[in-house]
Write a protein that holds these residues in place. Sequence first.
Motif, PDB file in Angstrom:
ATOM      1  N   THR A 247       2.622  -7.260 -12.144  1.00 33.16           N
ATOM      2  CA  THR A 247       3.013  -8.253 -11.142  1.00 33.16           C
ATOM      3  C   THR A 247       2.278  -8.021  -9.819  1.00 33.16           C
ATOM      4  O   THR A 247       1.762  -6.943  -9.560  1.00 33.16           O
ATOM      5  CB  THR A 247       4.522  -8.183 -10.878  1.00 33.16           C
ATOM      6  N   ASP A 248       2.277  -9.059  -8.994  1.00 31.08           N
ATOM      7  CA  ASP A 248       1.639  -8.950  -7.688  1.00 31.08           C
ATOM      8  C   ASP A 248       2.367  -7.941  -6.821  1.00 31.08           C
ATOM      9  O   ASP A 248       3.581  -7.883  -6.818  1.00 31.08           O
ATOM     10  CB  ASP A 248       1.713 -10.300  -6.964  1.00 31.08           C
ATOM     11  N   LYS A 249       1.584  -7.149  -6.076  1.00 29.06           N
ATOM     12  CA  LYS A 249       2.184  -6.257  -5.089  1.00 29.06           C
ATOM     13  C   LYS A 249       1.962  -6.885  -3.719  1.00 29.06           C
ATOM     14  O   LYS A 249       0.915  -7.469  -3.448  1.00 29.06           O
ATOM     15  CB  LYS A 249       1.507  -4.886  -5.128  1.00 29.06           C
TER      16      LYS A 249
ATOM     17  N   TYR B  25      -4.876  -8.413   4.940  1.00 30.25           N
ATOM     18  CA  TYR B  25      -5.140  -9.775   5.398  1.00 30.25           C
ATOM     19  C   TYR B  25      -4.409 -10.808   4.539  1.00 30.25           C
ATOM     20  O   TYR B  25      -3.686 -11.656   5.044  1.00 30.25           O
ATOM     21  CB  TYR B  25      -6.650 -10.006   5.372  1.00 30.25           C
ATOM     22  N   TYR B  26      -4.577 -10.738   3.216  1.00 34.89           N
ATOM     23  CA  TYR B  26      -3.922 -11.699   2.340  1.00 34.89           C
ATOM     24  C   TYR B  26      -2.510 -11.263   1.970  1.00 34.89           C
ATOM     25  O   TYR B  26      -1.680 -12.067   1.623  1.00 34.89           O
ATOM     26  CB  TYR B  26      -4.736 -11.923   1.064  1.00 34.89           C
ATOM     27  N   GLY B  27      -2.278  -9.956   1.996  1.00 39.21           N
ATOM     28  CA  GLY B  27      -0.932  -9.461   1.716  1.00 39.21           C
ATOM     29  C   GLY B  27      -0.590  -9.445   0.236  1.00 39.21           C
ATOM     30  O   GLY B  27       0.542  -9.173  -0.143  1.00 39.21           O
ATOM     31  N   LEU B  28      -1.549  -9.753  -0.630  1.00 40.67           N
ATOM     32  CA  LEU B  28      -1.236  -9.895  -2.051  1.00 40.67           C
ATOM     33  C   LEU B  28      -2.273  -9.127  -2.856  1.00 40.67           C
ATOM     34  O   LEU B  28      -3.459  -9.322  -2.689  1.00 40.67           O
ATOM     35  CB  LEU B  28      -1.298 -11.384  -2.411  1.00 40.67           C
ATOM     36  N   VAL B  29      -1.811  -8.238  -3.716  1.00 37.96           N
ATOM     37  CA  VAL B  29      -2.735  -7.416  -4.494  1.00 37.96           C
ATOM     38  C   VAL B  29      -2.295  -7.421  -5.949  1.00 37.96           C
ATOM     39  O   VAL B  29      -1.101  -7.319  -6.239  1.00 37.96           O
ATOM     40  CB  VAL B  29      -2.727  -5.955  -3.980  1.00 37.96           C
ATOM     41  N   ASN B  30      -3.241  -7.576  -6.877  1.00 41.86           N
ATOM     42  CA  ASN B  30      -2.925  -7.343  -8.276  1.00 41.86           C
ATOM     43  C   ASN B  30      -4.106  -6.677  -8.953  1.00 41.86           C
ATOM     44  O   ASN B  30      -5.153  -6.494  -8.335  1.00 41.86           O
ATOM     45  CB  ASN B  30      -2.503  -8.637  -8.976  1.00 41.86           C
ATOM     46  N   TYR B  31      -3.935  -6.338 -10.217  1.00 42.40           N
ATOM     47  CA  TYR B  31      -4.929  -5.475 -10.852  1.00 42.40           C
ATOM     48  C   TYR B  31      -6.241  -6.176 -11.161  1.00 42.40           C
ATOM     49  O   TYR B  31      -7.210  -5.535 -11.499  1.00 42.40           O
ATOM     50  CB  TYR B  31      -4.362  -4.837 -12.125  1.00 42.40           C
TER      51      TYR B  31
ATOM     52  N   TYR C 299      -4.830  -0.852  -3.733  1.00 38.51           N
ATOM     53  CA  TYR C 299      -3.621  -0.227  -4.289  1.00 38.51           C
ATOM     54  C   TYR C 299      -3.271   1.067  -3.566  1.00 38.51           C
ATOM     55  O   TYR C 299      -2.108   1.321  -3.245  1.00 38.51           O
ATOM     56  CB  TYR C 299      -3.797   0.040  -5.793  1.00 38.51           C
ATOM     57  N   PHE C 300      -4.293   1.921  -3.326  1.00 38.29           N
ATOM     58  CA  PHE C 300      -4.023   3.169  -2.606  1.00 38.29           C
ATOM     59  C   PHE C 300      -3.431   2.850  -1.234  1.00 38.29           C
ATOM     60  O   PHE C 300      -2.523   3.534  -0.765  1.00 38.29           O
ATOM     61  CB  PHE C 300      -5.305   3.993  -2.454  1.00 38.29           C
ATOM     62  N   GLY C 301      -3.965   1.803  -0.613  1.00 37.82           N
ATOM     63  CA  GLY C 301      -3.448   1.395   0.693  1.00 37.82           C
ATOM     64  C   GLY C 301      -1.954   1.115   0.615  1.00 37.82           C
ATOM     65  O   GLY C 301      -1.167   1.623   1.419  1.00 37.82           O
ATOM     66  N   ILE C 302      -1.560   0.301  -0.378  1.00 35.89           N
ATOM     67  CA  ILE C 302      -0.142  -0.059  -0.516  1.00 35.89           C
ATOM     68  C   ILE C 302       0.695   1.183  -0.815  1.00 35.89           C
ATOM     69  O   ILE C 302       1.766   1.393  -0.235  1.00 35.89           O
ATOM     70  CB  ILE C 302       0.025  -1.114  -1.628  1.00 35.89           C
ATOM     71  N   ILE C 303       0.176   2.053  -1.687  1.00 41.49           N
ATOM     72  CA  ILE C 303       0.944   3.241  -2.073  1.00 41.49           C
ATOM     73  C   ILE C 303       1.132   4.177  -0.871  1.00 41.49           C
ATOM     74  O   ILE C 303       2.248   4.586  -0.558  1.00 41.49           O
ATOM     75  CB  ILE C 303       0.220   3.987  -3.221  1.00 41.49           C
ATOM     76  N   PHE C 304       0.034   4.488  -0.178  1.00 44.00           N
ATOM     77  CA  PHE C 304       0.144   5.440   0.934  1.00 44.00           C
ATOM     78  C   PHE C 304       0.938   4.852   2.092  1.00 44.00           C
ATOM     79  O   PHE C 304       1.751   5.535   2.709  1.00 44.00           O
ATOM     80  CB  PHE C 304      -1.245   5.883   1.404  1.00 44.00           C
TER      81      PHE C 304
END
Lengths: 368, 300
Positions: free
Chosen positions: B125-127, B218-224, B46-51
């Motif tokens: 939802t998925d990020k 790698y997968y491009g998909l993150v959720n909680y 998540y931090f990766g996506i946010i930053f």
Amino acid sequence: MKRTLLFLMLISLISIGCQKKQDVIKIGIAGPMTGDQAKMGMDFKNGVSLAVEEWNSQGGVLGKKIEIVVSDDQHDPKQAVSVANKMVNDGVVGVIGHFNSSCSIPASDVYNRAGIPLITPGSTNPQLTEKGYKDVFRVCGRDDQQGRIAALFVIQQLKLKNVAVLHDKTTYGQGLADEFKKFLDGKVNVVYYGSIVQGDKDFKTVLTTVGNKDPELVFFGGIYPEAGLLVKQARELSLNAKFMSGDGTIDPKFIEIAGAAQAEGTFLTFSPDPKNMPSAKGFIENYQSRFGEIGPYSIYAYDAANILLSAIRKANTTEGNTLTDTIHMMEFDIALGKIRFDKKGDVTESPYVIWITKNGKFEEYWKP
Amino acid sequence: MFLQQLINGLTLGSVYALIALGYSMVYGILELINFAHGEIYMLGAYFGIIFFGLFTAIGLTAFSLPLALALTFVLSIMFCASYGFTIEKIAYKPLRNAPRLSPLISAIGVSIFLQNFVMLTQGATDKVFPPLFGTAGFRFLSVQMTYLQLSIIVVSVILMVCLRFFVRKTRMGKAMRAVAQDKVMASLVGINIDTVISVTFLIGSGLAAIAGLMVAMYYGLVNYFIGYVAGIKAFTAAVLGGIGSIRGAMLGGILLGLVESLGGSYISSEYKDAYAFILLIIVLLVKPGGLFGKAELEKV
């Protein structure tokens, strides 16, 4: 004696509580409101809210305002049964919902016992209406119709020889994949048939096996998060077969996950585009100005709510049995056009067509 | 096909190994199974996506992609490490002398808290992590590999070699090994146990952050809830290799990835997850301490 008194007091308290709520008519919405399919749940909620707002602005129904009870089934069958019981206890007069067939089917037992109608905007597994419950209705089509169209397209239009079939082991996914396979009917070789796990992120193992069989097309029965990852990882393994999936995949997130370049050319079975339907024009304008872009199931949820509410008005009661009979008898003039339900509760006509992913968008492509 | 499945398994296994290291290091020192570790991995993603989103918004990504990526990595590691550090101070340290079950339950509590915290603040939802490299890759001996896949394996191996060097050759590493062997004795010879434990959490969380970020890319998909599944797998890897052993965690992770991928391809992909656990049961029956459990003297 003391205990009896206390009990009586409690009962009277509860009944006072109930009576106060009697001046509204409650309808339930159930679907995956959280988790990876939350987008579909939101579309349901928005579609139904729009319909209810329109009715309420004209004074509601039977002289009462309409209230929505939203339930989150987390696309988990156990949770679906539990929220179904909760909504029945809450006194809803009908339920719009459950997106996943695996949720709608067990939950329909609960609604049937309580005698309240269930109208699903999105569960396409045939079993749902084959159980013989007269109070289950389906606004969308069925997987056997969908699988048939997909097979027809592969045979007649693409004229392929070898295909691979994958599914996610859910009632919807496996049902769709099986119907597709059935209608290929020996005219096309199924070189691989297997499954993946919903929620998994790495499909390279199974895709490598699939790639080794050299299929010209991979058909996937499942929902968009896995479909997106499958397409992306297939291309990374330079498995360049065509990709095809059902209505569970038709969501902008599918393209976002797979990447526009990888998703390009993916075929999807879905109902005709509402944008080409004259009857849906008003709905589209109102929905877009209120909630933004239309989700694939928004119009079904909107129509399901309208069906329920018009039936209540016609029947002049919220009593379950009468309401169910009324829905069976009526013809509805709604955003999807004029529809009627058959004995099982399916719509009498459900035209599926083939869509394609093009330049990061979905568009209608082929009809038989 | 065998080679291709080997590479698929190796990628998966390197990620498991990176997360498993965190479990094993903490267990080696505190004899605590840190169930919140999977959540640190999820936070890393998540931090990766946010930053990265932030850097894209201010135009740094367009200016220099490597710089933006490097900064994203550094910041994610720092944030996750500080989460790990704080969790230890708040949830585990007060329970250090309590019965062994108490910190375990505390760890499960932290895990549930973090999952729900992320769900409520970031949405359910998925990020999607923006695809940076597309499907770019190369072909080598009938093996199709993306550059990202290659970097995951390379980065993991480098990190594991560095960690092994750190534990064996540095002063702090020596202190860690001493604390793992006997906390009381270690404190008697003047080792500050609190510092050692904090460093363990910082390193473990940093590794989990790197794993999380690489997986997000790698997968491009993150959720909680990605931390839950990954945590269970990595924990299995740690036990397989012998929990408490660094070498065991590395090999356990890679073995797990390989078994999943080869079992999935040669037997049936439907029971992919079952193979890992069948292997675990067999290993534990034959060698209850795990592959490198008791035999390994150097235990951290």
